[in-house]
Scaffold this active site. Structure first.
Site, PDB file in Angstrom:
ATOM      1  N   PHE A 135       0.850  -1.198   0.000  1.00 46.67           N
ATOM      2  CA  PHE A 135       0.000   0.000   0.000  1.00 46.67           C
ATOM      3  C   PHE A 135       0.882   1.242   0.000  1.00 46.67           C
ATOM      4  O   PHE A 135       1.785   1.368   0.830  1.00 46.67           O
ATOM      5  CB  PHE A 135      -0.924   0.024   1.218  1.00 46.67           C
ATOM      6  CG  PHE A 135      -1.870   1.196   1.193  1.00 46.67           C
ATOM      7  CD1 PHE A 135      -3.039   1.145   0.443  1.00 46.67           C
ATOM      8  CD2 PHE A 135      -1.576   2.375   1.883  1.00 46.67           C
ATOM      9  CE1 PHE A 135      -3.911   2.231   0.404  1.00 46.67           C
ATOM     10  CE2 PHE A 135      -2.441   3.468   1.833  1.00 46.67           C
ATOM     11  CZ  PHE A 135      -3.606   3.387   1.098  1.00 46.67           C
ATOM     12  N   ASP A 220       9.158   2.243   1.666  1.00 49.04           N
ATOM     13  CA  ASP A 220       8.024   3.040   2.131  1.00 49.04           C
ATOM     14  C   ASP A 220       7.844   2.740   3.618  1.00 49.04           C
ATOM     15  O   ASP A 220       7.248   1.735   3.998  1.00 49.04           O
ATOM     16  CB  ASP A 220       6.769   2.696   1.322  1.00 49.04           C
ATOM     17  CG  ASP A 220       5.580   3.555   1.733  1.00 49.04           C
ATOM     18  OD1 ASP A 220       5.678   4.258   2.759  1.00 49.04           O
ATOM     19  OD2 ASP A 220       4.553   3.517   1.023  1.00 49.04           O
ATOM     20  N   LYS A 249       2.958   8.883   8.780  1.00 42.87           N
ATOM     21  CA  LYS A 249       2.100   8.579   9.929  1.00 42.87           C
ATOM     22  C   LYS A 249       2.611   9.054  11.298  1.00 42.87           C
ATOM     23  O   LYS A 249       2.121  10.027  11.833  1.00 42.87           O
ATOM     24  CB  LYS A 249       1.790   7.090   9.944  1.00 42.87           C
ATOM     25  CG  LYS A 249       0.872   6.699   8.772  1.00 42.87           C
ATOM     26  CD  LYS A 249       0.285   5.318   8.907  1.00 42.87           C
ATOM     27  CE  LYS A 249      -0.853   5.084   7.937  1.00 42.87           C
ATOM     28  NZ  LYS A 249      -0.485   4.643   6.593  1.00 42.87           N
TER      29      LYS A 249
HETATM   30  C1  LIG Z   1      -0.776   4.985   5.185  1.00 40.20           C
HETATM   31  C2  LIG Z   1       0.248   4.687   4.183  1.00 40.20           C
HETATM   32  C3  LIG Z   1       0.434   5.498   3.042  1.00 40.20           C
HETATM   33  C4  LIG Z   1      -0.463   6.663   2.735  1.00 40.20           C
HETATM   34  O1  LIG Z   1      -0.372   7.648   3.723  1.00 40.20           O
HETATM   35  P1  LIG Z   1      -1.488   8.811   3.813  1.00 40.20           P
HETATM   36  O2  LIG Z   1      -0.961   9.697   4.894  1.00 40.20           O
HETATM   37  O3  LIG Z   1      -2.789   8.147   4.118  1.00 40.20           O
HETATM   38  O4  LIG Z   1      -1.510   9.504   2.506  1.00 40.20           O
HETATM   39  C5  LIG Z   1       1.483   5.198   2.201  1.00 40.20           C
HETATM   40  N1  LIG Z   1       2.300   4.161   2.436  1.00 40.20           N
HETATM   41  C6  LIG Z   1       2.152   3.353   3.511  1.00 40.20           C
HETATM   42  C7  LIG Z   1       3.109   2.245   3.743  1.00 40.20           C
HETATM   43  C8  LIG Z   1       1.108   3.582   4.411  1.00 40.20           C
HETATM   44  O5  LIG Z   1       0.935   2.760   5.453  1.00 40.20           O
END
Ligand SMILES: *Cc1c(COP(=O)(O)O)cnc(C)c1O
Length: 400
Positions: A135, A220, A249
């Site tokens: 994701f 990521d 986050k």
């Molecule tokens: C939550 C998440 C995103 C997206 O972050 P947002 O702040 O919701 O745009 C991207 N990559 C990972 C791994 C995530 O857990």
């Protein structure tokens, strides 16, 4: 009295499946709804509130900065973003930081940086290999990278240039690599995909492959970063360093922020005018971020996270033994999923909530636990008591 749920249903887009409580106030691991019910919050704003709710360090930094300078734009220098950037660089393997406002934006920036680097150094190489169930966000670029067809398909045509390969399959990464490949992007642990762990050697194997091919490794760490898995960044425990890393986050303890970082040899390809953000690095978010990250480092909350994880995991593993319906406990640090033999995650989540524990049904057959790093032993024990009752209650009627 205002009916908040009815008003939400009238005035907001109906794109979320929300749990049916209105959260009003929080302190540490606890939150209260508008009816005064108290909950242990093991969702934590989706792995965001690493210090819990209303932590004095975050609240004070944000309040003081709000009374001093909230925002000035990137047409000027401001102090908090420089302090936060220095702190992140000094505590990571990377050399420069770009600030934005969310995880999605961080991923967008990382993709642009990889393409920019590919243009300058690899004959326009621009393709990025990502993993199924990975994701990376919901904007059109980040969505193209995201390995979930359900999220992608209603919004085509998406940005081309992405290959999605099965998680934990290095051979498929190798097979998808060609002269147009600029980078491989993975989460060190797949978060939204259900807390899927990397197989031993998988991330090192990707690193070695990137070195061999001269392509970039992007981690990521939007969800895994800032102590969540028991080290400041998840890559540390794997002994594998990325070339580019995304953060968001937990980075500012609840205030909206995002960032991507890179080695100097890559960052130098993003030149004046190539990228920007009005709000990115604003003084309010950066001050909250600096206070949060400094507290995590100074108080060794990564260490506290590991101890809390050991305690929580031991209890969860005992549930794995005692309940037939619990098939797997997986995760690292305080990013943990409990998987079931059938699609009862929503029932378990609802039962937990009624008993005073908030969890997230990350998959139809798995719940995810993401308490703050400073969660107490008592809170962990109480959450486990509730979870056991909830599993027993919501699965009792079903024989395996
Ligand atoms: C939550 C998440 C995103 C997206 O972050 P947002 O702040 O919701 O745009 C991207 N990559 C990972 C791994 C995530 O857990």
């Amino acid at each position: 009295m205002t009916d908040w749920v009815a008003d939400e249903q009238q005035y907001l887009f109906q794109n979320y499946g929300r749990q049916p409580i209105v959260l009003d106030r929080g302190e540490g691991t606890r939150v209260w709804d508008t009816e005064g019910h108290e909950y242990l919050d093991f969702v934590g704003g989706v792995a965001v509130n690493i210090l819990g709710h209303a932590h004095p360090v975050v609240a004070k930094a944000a309040a003081e900065q709000a009374q001093t300078l909230i925002h000035a734009s990137n047409l000027f220098y401001t102090k908090p973003m420089i302090q936060l950037a220095k702190l992140l660089v000094e505590n990571s393997c990377l050399d420069r930081v770009f600030f934005c406002n969310s995880g999605t934006e961080a991923v967008e920036g990382a993709i642009k940086l990889a393409r920019r680097w590919g243009l300058d150094t690899r004959n326009g190489a621009h393709e990025i290999i990502t993993t199924i169930d990975g994701f990376h966000g919901r904007s059109l670029g980040a969505l193209a990278a995201t390995g979930n067809a359900r999220y992608r398909e209603p919004f085509g045509p998406l940005m081309p240039g992405f290959h999605h390969v099965p998680w934990n399959d290095l051979d498929q990464i190798k097979a998808a690599t060609n002269e147009k490949t600029a980078a491989i992007m993975v989460e060190p642990i797949q978060g939204e995909g259900g807390v899927n762990m990397p197989a031993p050697g998988y991330l090192q194997g990707i690193r070695d492959w990137c070195n061999e091919k001269g392509i970039l490794l992007i981690f990521d760490e939007v969800q895994t970063g800032i102590g969540r898995t028991g080290s400041l960044f998840a890559y540390e425990q794997e002994g594998v360093e990325p070339d580019i890393m995304t953060l968001a986050k937990g980075l500012a303890g609840g205030v909206a922020i995002g960032a991507f970082m890179a080695r100097e040899s890559i960052a130098s390809h993003l030149v004046k005018g190539d990228h920007g953000s009005t709000f990115g690095g604003n003084a309010l978010a950066a001050a909250a971020g600096y206070a949060t990250v400094k507290h995590v480092i100074d108080e060794d909350l990564s260490g506290r996270c590991r101890a809390a994880s050991d305690r929580l995991m031991a209890r969860l593993r005992s549930m794995e033994d005692r309940f037939d319906v619990v098939t797997e406990v997986r995760g690292r640090g305080l990013l943990i999923a409990v998987a079931f033999s059938r699609d009862c995650a929503t029932d378990v989540m609802d039962a937990c909530r009624r008993k005073g524990l908030l969890v997230n049904n990350v998959r139809p057959n798995a719940i995810r636990l993401m308490p703050p790093l400073n969660v107490t032993d008592d809170e962990l024990d109480r959450a486990c008591d509730i979870l056991e009752e909830a599993i027993a209650a919501s699965t009792a009627a079903v024989t395996k």
